[in-house]
Enzyme design. Structure first.
Site, mmCIF file in Angstrom:
data_model
loop_
_atom_site.group_PDB
_atom_site.id
_atom_site.type_symbol
_atom_site.label_atom_id
_atom_site.label_comp_id
_atom_site.label_asym_id
_atom_site.label_seq_id
_atom_site.Cartn_x
_atom_site.Cartn_y
_atom_site.Cartn_z
ATOM 1 N N TYR A 142 41.298 29.677 12.777
ATOM 2 C CA TYR A 142 41.618 30.358 14.036
ATOM 3 C C TYR A 142 42.857 31.253 13.907
ATOM 4 O O TYR A 142 43.125 32.075 14.770
ATOM 5 C CB TYR A 142 41.834 29.347 15.168
ATOM 6 C CG TYR A 142 40.585 28.577 15.572
ATOM 7 C CD1 TYR A 142 39.325 28.994 15.167
ATOM 8 C CD2 TYR A 142 40.666 27.437 16.352
ATOM 9 C CE1 TYR A 142 38.183 28.293 15.518
ATOM 10 C CE2 TYR A 142 39.523 26.727 16.719
ATOM 11 C CZ TYR A 142 38.289 27.161 16.292
ATOM 12 O OH TYR A 142 37.158 26.461 16.644
ATOM 13 N N LYS A 188 35.466 19.806 3.994
ATOM 14 C CA LYS A 188 34.253 20.347 3.367
ATOM 15 C C LYS A 188 34.632 20.677 1.927
ATOM 16 O O LYS A 188 34.451 21.800 1.436
ATOM 17 C CB LYS A 188 33.790 21.575 4.174
ATOM 18 C CG LYS A 188 32.434 22.118 3.812
ATOM 19 C CD LYS A 188 31.267 21.257 4.243
ATOM 20 C CE LYS A 188 29.969 21.828 3.706
ATOM 21 N NZ LYS A 188 28.840 20.886 3.778
ATOM 22 N N ASP A 244 37.796 20.818 16.515
ATOM 23 C CA ASP A 244 37.346 21.417 17.769
ATOM 24 C C ASP A 244 35.908 20.974 18.054
ATOM 25 O O ASP A 244 35.573 20.501 19.143
ATOM 26 C CB ASP A 244 37.411 22.950 17.602
ATOM 27 C CG ASP A 244 37.336 23.683 18.926
ATOM 28 O OD1 ASP A 244 37.249 23.017 19.968
ATOM 29 O OD2 ASP A 244 37.354 24.926 18.910
#
Ligand code: NAD
Length: 355
Positions: A142, A188, A244
């Site tokens: 973000y 990840k 989120d």
């Protein structure tokens, strides 16, 4: 009598309605616990843009930083969706978090016994779920550079520095020490270099917390495990975007997004806010569930002000209202004895804090 200065940011959509109920409950608990709250309303979001041309006026940052805590409603709405990105309410919110340095977003997902039927999952799967999502809030994709778009291409960058991972990892381990002492770090790392760094640094920091068990999980598996067997989780440590998404998923274990509070904390100040947005589809109708915001006010009392007794009173009052069958519209089909408005729910909870 102890007095606290609370910055209130009502924002857009249902923001003003739910904040009004939270202050109603705070004032009730203040009289029961001999506290005094002095509120200062500050502008942010679409309303701030409409009045000042800026979704995050400097005064909001300055005054927030000199308050004891910030209680935040929600911002955003279609009306402002066509503005240039930096003028949109959501950009104001991201900048606000960055300016205040609130790098850790704590999102508890606790299933209320009284709402066991409200989840889309079977009661035996969710009974007793008590998860704390610790989400990194001011880094990651973000905020990463470079970002941009042309007519046919758009790009963002997921960046984490060692320092950013270290501080959020410490938060997660410290919180786990007060709970069931288990951290699952979500990443990840099988695909992303930034995630491999995340995993390495979290593992390194875990050595300072030998009493806490650390495991790692890929984010896609975590999304699956959260609905398969949510009770396996105690603290979930995640980066910004993964947190989120996963915390919204966790919210549905509990029945309604209108129930879940959050705290965003850093070295300077804490911002306490519901996890949901400004819900423009139901704004102004008096049907929003104020519990997430009232519960955020309770987190504020507990974590920012150290007023545990007052926080417990609010938590118990929420449980009692639910136990007695009071429900706002979002939960009306789940064992409701009485469906009440936003303001009625606030009054019932306020009343119970004093009894
Ligand atoms: P949302 O959370 O506002 O709403 C999603 C759905 O949940 C809607 O159907 C809404 O009616 C319902 N809902 C949300 N809160 C509720 C409550 N307290 N009681 C009952 N029902 C509730 O998400 P969205 O629709 O994706 O976004 C709407 C706006 O909010 C957008 O402009 C978005 O950018 C903004 N937003 C702001 C924040 C924030 O201020 N922190 C967070 C998320 C989204």
């Amino acid at each position: 009598m102890k007095s606290y200065k609370i910055a209130l940011i009502k924002g857009d959509g249902i923001g003003p309605e739910i904040i009004d109920e939270a202050t109603k409950v705070l004032d009730a608990v203040a009289s029961a616990c001999e506290l005094h709250f002095e509120y200062e309303e500050l502008l942010m979001g679409g309303i701030a843009y409409d009045i000042t041309g800026n979704p995050l006026p400097q005064e909001t940052i300055t005054k927030s930083l000199t308050s004891d805590a910030v209680l935040f409603g929600a911002i955003g709405g279609q009306k402002w969706d066509t503005l240039d990105r930096e003028l949109r309410p959501e950009s104001g919110l991201l900048r606000f978090r960055k300016e205040l340095g609130v790098y850790a977003n704590l999102r508890p997902a606790v299933v209320y016994e009284e709402l066991i039927n409200a989840s889309s999952l079977k009661p035996e799967i969710i009974k007793g779920v008590d998860i704390m999502v610790v989400r990194e809030l001011i880094g990651g994709i973000y905020f990463g550079e470079p970002k941009g778009r042309t007519k046919d291409k758009g790009w963002n960058t997921m960046v984490y520095t060692r320092e950013e991972i270290v501080r959020i990892a410490h938060q997660a381990f410290r919180i786990a020490q007060t709970r069931d002492k288990r951290v699952v770090s979500i990443d990840k790392a099988n695909v992303l270099d930034v995630s491999q760094l995340w995993r390495d640094v979290v593992t390194e920091i875990s050595e300072q917390y030998p009493d806490v068990e650390l495991t790692h999980m890929y984010v896609d598996n975590a999304a699956m495990q959260l609905v398969l067997n949510p009770k396996q989780f105690d603290v979930m440590l995640t980066g910004n975007i993964f947190g989120d998404i996963l915390s919204d998923e966790a919210s549905m274990l509990c029945g309604s997004i209108g129930l879940l509070p959050s705290a965003s904390v850093g070295e300077k100040i804490g911002v306490y806010e519901p996890i949901h947005g400004s819900a423009p589809d139901i704004a102004g109708q008096g049907i929003a569930n104020p519990i997430a915001t009232i519960s955020s006010a309770s987190m504020m009392l507990r974590y920012a002000l150290g007023e545990k007794e007052a926080a417990n009173k609010i938590d118990n009052a929420i449980k009692r209202a639910l136990k007695e069958g009071y429900r706002t519209q979002d939960l009306a089909q789940f064992d409701a004895k009485e469906v009440c408005s936003t303001s009625e729910m606030g009054s019932i909870i306020a009343n119970y804090t004093t009894k």
